[in-house]
Design an enzyme around this catalytic site. Structure first.
Site, PDB file in Angstrom:
ATOM      1  N   MET A   1       0.837  -1.190   0.000  1.00 27.00           N
ATOM      2  CA  MET A   1       0.000   0.000   0.000  1.00 27.00           C
ATOM      3  C   MET A   1       0.875   1.244   0.000  1.00 27.00           C
ATOM      4  O   MET A   1       2.002   1.209   0.474  1.00 27.00           O
ATOM      5  CB  MET A   1      -0.904   0.015   1.228  1.00 27.00           C
ATOM      6  CG  MET A   1      -0.175  -0.116   2.549  1.00 27.00           C
ATOM      7  SD  MET A   1      -1.223   0.072   4.000  1.00 27.00           S
ATOM      8  CE  MET A   1      -1.438   1.846   4.028  1.00 27.00           C
ATOM      9  N   CYS A   2       0.390   2.319  -0.559  1.00 28.63           N
ATOM     10  CA  CYS A   2       1.113   3.577  -0.461  1.00 28.63           C
ATOM     11  C   CYS A   2       0.810   4.202   0.893  1.00 28.63           C
ATOM     12  O   CYS A   2       0.006   3.697   1.661  1.00 28.63           O
ATOM     13  CB  CYS A   2       0.718   4.510  -1.591  1.00 28.63           C
ATOM     14  SG  CYS A   2      -1.021   4.946  -1.598  1.00 28.63           S
TER      15      CYS A   2
END
Length: 269
Positions: A1-2
């Site tokens: 995930m960012c």
């Protein structure tokens, strides 16, 4: 995930401490090596740094960490690519002009196959995040005008964000340099620092700061992140569907909408 990072403060404040912690997650303590960006508002202008590589090994990110750029609002993002190639055009935060203001957008999540409705704003890159930003601004431009009150505009932002959240994971940072709007569907946390200030230690780097020596008794500085950055402070965790509008370090509007329960996909734009 960012991962996301933003700041709202009542006085021009640098982001060096928090930015140092975030950049370590961009390829060192975390996998988000596919680009990074940060936008600092300065008056009506916005100073933006973007790179399509890992922030942990970036000389430009190192300069930002060690050069105190003072701002009341800042928006940051580190990317682990899923939708769209790894390139500068796909690097957050994205910036567009609306009503004589620079609007800045960073997104954590995925709305697979999202296509914006035709309108004035069009994506330059090929991420769903930039497509969402353009769609959002086109809706604001169509449904509102520069004289709209902050409360009425926030109501519309909540409506739009909730609609997007029903289509996928939609964690959002949005600012026009005056206010900062945040919306959570999976993970987000915040902390507000005010007098009496104390020390804090980063999770991802051997760095400690004594905020008392860096601030005045009147300062209010709030930091909003995907995951808490420090080990010795109490962070406030957002609920799914929770949104907050920040102004000069304080929450001035907030609420919680009904959104589908979602787990965050491991890769993200």
């Amino acid at each position: 995930m960012c991962e996301l990072l933003a700041m709202s403060a009542n006085t021009p404040t640098d982001l060096c401490f928090s930015f140092t912690g975030l950049t370590r997650r961009g390829g060192a303590t975390g996998p988000h090596r596919d680009g990074w960006g940060v936008a600092f508002y300065e008056g009506k202008g916005v100073r933006v740094f973007l790179e399509s590589g890992a922030s942990a090994s970036s000389r430009i990110a190192e300069v930002v960490q060690t050069h105190p750029i003072k701002s009341e609002v800042a928006v940051c993002h580190i990317r682990q690519a899923n939708v769209g190639e790894v390139c500068l055009a796909n690097t957050h935060p994205f910036v567009r002009e609306l009503w004589g203001q620079y609007w800045t957008f960073a997104h954590n999540g995925q709305l697979q196959g999202f296509r914006p409705s035709p309108g004035f704003y069009q994506p330059v890159g090929d991420t769903d995040s930039e497509a969402l930003f353009c769609d959002l601004l086109n809706r604001i431009r169509s449904d509102s005008d520069p004289g709209i009150s902050r409360q009425a505009l926030t109501d519309r932002l909540v409506t739009y964000a909730t609609e997007y959240a029903h289509r996928g994971v939609f964690n959002l940072l949005l600012s026009n340099g005056d206010w900062l709007f945040t919306f959570c569907t999976t993970r987000m946390a915040s902390i507000t620092r005010r007098a009496p200030f104390g020390p804090a230690r980063l999770k991802d780097a051997d760095v400690t700061v004594d905020f008392e020596s860096e601030t005045t008794p009147n300062d209010i500085v709030s930091v909003i992140v995907t995951e808490p950055l420090t080990t010795d402070e109490q962070w406030d965790i957002y609920a799914p569907g929770e949104w907050r509008l920040w102004f000069k370090g304080e929450v001035v509007q907030s609420g919680c909408e009904s959104v589908p329960a979602r787990s965050h996909p491991h890769p993200s734009v």
